[in-house]
Design an enzyme around this catalytic site. Structure first.
Site, PDB file in Angstrom:
ATOM      1  N   GLU A  32       0.794  -1.237   0.000  1.00 36.56           N
ATOM      2  CA  GLU A  32       0.000   0.000   0.000  1.00 36.56           C
ATOM      3  C   GLU A  32       0.824   1.285   0.000  1.00 36.56           C
ATOM      4  O   GLU A  32       0.560   2.204   0.774  1.00 36.56           O
ATOM      5  CB  GLU A  32      -0.968  -0.013   1.202  1.00 36.56           C
ATOM      6  CG  GLU A  32      -1.861  -1.245   1.224  1.00 36.56           C
ATOM      7  CD  GLU A  32      -2.861  -1.275   2.377  1.00 36.56           C
ATOM      8  OE1 GLU A  32      -2.765  -0.446   3.290  1.00 36.56           O
ATOM      9  OE2 GLU A  32      -3.752  -2.148   2.349  1.00 36.56           O
ATOM     10  N   ASN A  60       2.192  -5.186  -3.153  1.00 29.90           N
ATOM     11  CA  ASN A  60       0.789  -5.525  -2.882  1.00 29.90           C
ATOM     12  C   ASN A  60      -0.023  -4.263  -2.585  1.00 29.90           C
ATOM     13  O   ASN A  60       0.451  -3.374  -1.870  1.00 29.90           O
ATOM     14  CB  ASN A  60       0.775  -6.458  -1.652  1.00 29.90           C
ATOM     15  CG  ASN A  60      -0.571  -7.088  -1.349  1.00 29.90           C
ATOM     16  OD1 ASN A  60      -1.182  -7.699  -2.217  1.00 29.90           O
ATOM     17  ND2 ASN A  60      -1.039  -6.936  -0.111  1.00 29.90           N
ATOM     18  N   HIS A  86     -10.301  -6.512  -2.074  1.00 34.46           N
ATOM     19  CA  HIS A  86     -11.357  -6.331  -1.058  1.00 34.46           C
ATOM     20  C   HIS A  86     -12.490  -5.603  -1.769  1.00 34.46           C
ATOM     21  O   HIS A  86     -12.386  -4.410  -2.053  1.00 34.46           O
ATOM     22  CB  HIS A  86     -10.849  -5.463   0.095  1.00 34.46           C
ATOM     23  CG  HIS A  86      -9.765  -6.114   0.901  1.00 34.46           C
ATOM     24  ND1 HIS A  86      -9.974  -7.224   1.690  1.00 34.46           N
ATOM     25  CD2 HIS A  86      -8.443  -5.817   1.031  1.00 34.46           C
ATOM     26  CE1 HIS A  86      -8.836  -7.573   2.273  1.00 34.46           C
ATOM     27  NE2 HIS A  86      -7.896  -6.742   1.881  1.00 34.46           N
ATOM     28  N   GLU A 129      -5.909 -10.964  -1.123  1.00 34.26           N
ATOM     29  CA  GLU A 129      -6.716 -10.728   0.089  1.00 34.26           C
ATOM     30  C   GLU A 129      -8.200 -10.681  -0.237  1.00 34.26           C
ATOM     31  O   GLU A 129      -8.937  -9.835   0.272  1.00 34.26           O
ATOM     32  CB  GLU A 129      -6.313  -9.385   0.742  1.00 34.26           C
ATOM     33  CG  GLU A 129      -4.832  -9.258   1.018  1.00 34.26           C
ATOM     34  CD  GLU A 129      -4.465  -8.003   1.826  1.00 34.26           C
ATOM     35  OE1 GLU A 129      -5.355  -7.325   2.367  1.00 34.26           O
ATOM     36  OE2 GLU A 129      -3.247  -7.712   1.891  1.00 34.26           O
ATOM     37  N   ASP A 177     -12.003 -10.639  -0.441  1.00 32.10           N
ATOM     38  CA  ASP A 177     -13.267 -10.832   0.278  1.00 32.10           C
ATOM     39  C   ASP A 177     -14.323  -9.970  -0.392  1.00 32.10           C
ATOM     40  O   ASP A 177     -14.000  -9.035  -1.116  1.00 32.10           O
ATOM     41  CB  ASP A 177     -13.164 -10.598   1.799  1.00 32.10           C
ATOM     42  CG  ASP A 177     -12.501  -9.303   2.234  1.00 32.10           C
ATOM     43  OD1 ASP A 177     -12.508  -8.329   1.468  1.00 32.10           O
ATOM     44  OD2 ASP A 177     -11.987  -9.265   3.381  1.00 32.10           O
TER      45      ASP A 177
HETATM   46  C1  XIL Z   1      -6.162  -6.447   8.472  1.00 32.69           C
HETATM   47  C2  XIL Z   1      -6.370  -7.655   9.359  1.00 32.69           C
HETATM   48  O1  XIL Z   1      -7.201  -8.559   8.687  1.00 32.69           O
HETATM   49  C3  XIL Z   1      -6.969  -7.257  10.690  1.00 32.69           C
HETATM   50  O2  XIL Z   1      -7.041  -8.366  11.568  1.00 32.69           O
HETATM   51  C4  XIL Z   1      -6.136  -6.146  11.327  1.00 32.69           C
HETATM   52  O3  XIL Z   1      -6.767  -5.711  12.512  1.00 32.69           O
HETATM   53  C5  XIL Z   1      -5.963  -4.977  10.362  1.00 32.69           C
HETATM   54  O4  XIL Z   1      -5.407  -5.450   9.148  1.00 32.69           O
HETATM   55  N1  XIL Z   1      -5.051  -4.680   3.779  1.00 32.69           N
HETATM   56  C6  XIL Z   1      -3.974  -5.394   4.243  1.00 32.69           C
HETATM   57  C7  XIL Z   1      -4.139  -6.271   5.434  1.00 32.69           C
HETATM   58  O5  XIL Z   1      -2.908  -5.400   3.601  1.00 32.69           O
HETATM   59  O6  XIL Z   1      -2.953  -6.356   6.181  1.00 32.69           O
HETATM   60  C8  XIL Z   1      -5.271  -5.828   6.321  1.00 32.69           C
HETATM   61  O7  XIL Z   1      -5.453  -6.828   7.319  1.00 32.69           O
HETATM   62  C9  XIL Z   1      -6.527  -5.624   5.504  1.00 32.69           C
HETATM   63  C10 XIL Z   1      -6.320  -4.577   4.444  1.00 32.69           C
END
Ligand code: XIL
Length: 315
Positions: free
Chosen positions: A126, A167, A203, A233, A235
């Site tokens: 990020e 990422n 996401h 990641e 979802d």
């Molecule tokens: C999130 C985790 O899932 C949580 O448990 C934590 O509290 C905060 O981070 N992008 C990312 C991840 O790269 O590391 C994040 O994970 C979600 C968004």
């Protein structure tokens, strides 16, 4: 899923938390369904390196041991990020040389600890803003823009076999942010910086979906640079409580994204950000949303699970 994924030559995975590996359902489903695991929090700076002179590898070690025992790969997440930093970093006051030493030592120690055991690292997470500019974070402020290439070089020195990824979120489609990531990674390659892939976090929510054609072209342009793509990641958050229609729509989105990945030249991993809705990060991060994963709170497979399974079986 993992049997069919292996036939397709793709890794299918979930992000996990060491604290749940002792739960029978959690562990059994992971072993049966997935062939790669991501460390959800265990390797973030504040977790693994809470004090300047102390590292805490216990949780990540558990995940890596579990993966090894069950023939799974591991995605290490993440070495350089602006969040989940310990106080000694977030509020630290050091010279530029010291900041470089801190980051070098962190990367060399963590990657070195898992040499040969972590398949792919999210080296930098990020680092780009929505408008394509570099995010102002502690690393940019204290070291300057070269923190990015330094991080990749140090990670490669510590484990020359590990695949190294940039990422980010909202870079699935074609937009100013993914354009900037494209330029960034292209520039790194031109400079001979060791980078092997781009992670698309994915996401998403059902009312704000990336366009499939655009995701396909975007993956292609990274592949054309010689880089692999991982979905890192995924979802699909739903407004709570979800309707049957929402769950069906969610299943279609998971299916469509997996199809795009499978049809790409080098989209080699499809990782979901958690196993069960019971432990997903979504309800805490997005007020009123949840039900984002493929197993529900009681570990029952949701329509999204079946859509992924069917897609892996086909083609
Ligand atoms: C999130 C985790 O899932 C949580 O448990 C934590 O509290 C905060 O981070 N992008 C990312 C991840 O790269 O590391 C994040 O994970 C979600 C968004």
């Amino acid at each position: 899923m993992r049997t069919f994924a292996e036939k397709q030559g793709i890794y299918i995975g979930a992000a996990v938390d060491a604290e749940h590996l002792g739960e029978k359902n959690y562990a059994e489903i992971l072993k049966r369904q997935f062939n790669i695991l991501a460390t959800e929090n265990a390797l973030k700076f504040e977790e693994v390196h809470p004090k300047r002179n102390s590292y805490s590898f216990a949780n990540a070690d558990k995940i890596v041991a579990f993966a090894e025992a069950n023939g799974m790969k591991v995605r290490g997440h993440t070495l350089v990020w602006h969040l989940q930093l310990p106080e000694w970093v977030a509020d630290g006051n050091y010279s530029r040389e010291e900041w470089k030493n801190i980051l070098r030592e962190h990367i060399k120690t963590v990657v070195g600890h898992y040499k040969g055991k972590i398949y792919a690292w999210d080296v930098v997470n990020e680092a780009i803003n929505k408008d394509g500019s570099l995010r102002e974070n502690v690393w940019l402020e204290k070291i300057g823009p070269e923190y990015i290439e330094l991080a990749f070089r140090w990670a490669h020195e510590a484990d020359p076999e590990a695949l190294l990824f940039y990422n980010d979120y909202s870079i699935e489609s074609l937009n100013p942010k993914s354009d900037a990531v494209y330029e960034l990674v292209k520039g790194l390659i031109e400079k001979g910086v060791p980078i092997h892939g781009v992670g698309l976090q994915m996401h998403v929510s059902i009312d704000n979906l990336p366009n499939l054609q655009a995701v396909t072209s975007n993956i292609k342009r990274f592949n054309d640079l010689g880089l692999e793509v991982h979905i890192t990641e995924m979802d699909v958050r739903l407004k709570l409580p979800p309707t049957q229609e929402d769950l069906t729509k969610q299943a279609e989105i998971y299916r469509d994204m997996l199809k795009v990945c499978l049809s790409s030249e080098k989209c080699t991993a499809f990782v979901i950000w958690g196993l069960t809705d019971r432990y997903s990060w979504i309800p805490e991060a997005f007020n009123g949303y949840g039900s984002a994963l493929i197993f529900d709170e009681s570990y029952k497979p949701k329509p999204a699970y079946y859509s992924l399974l069917e897609t892996l079986k086909e083609s």
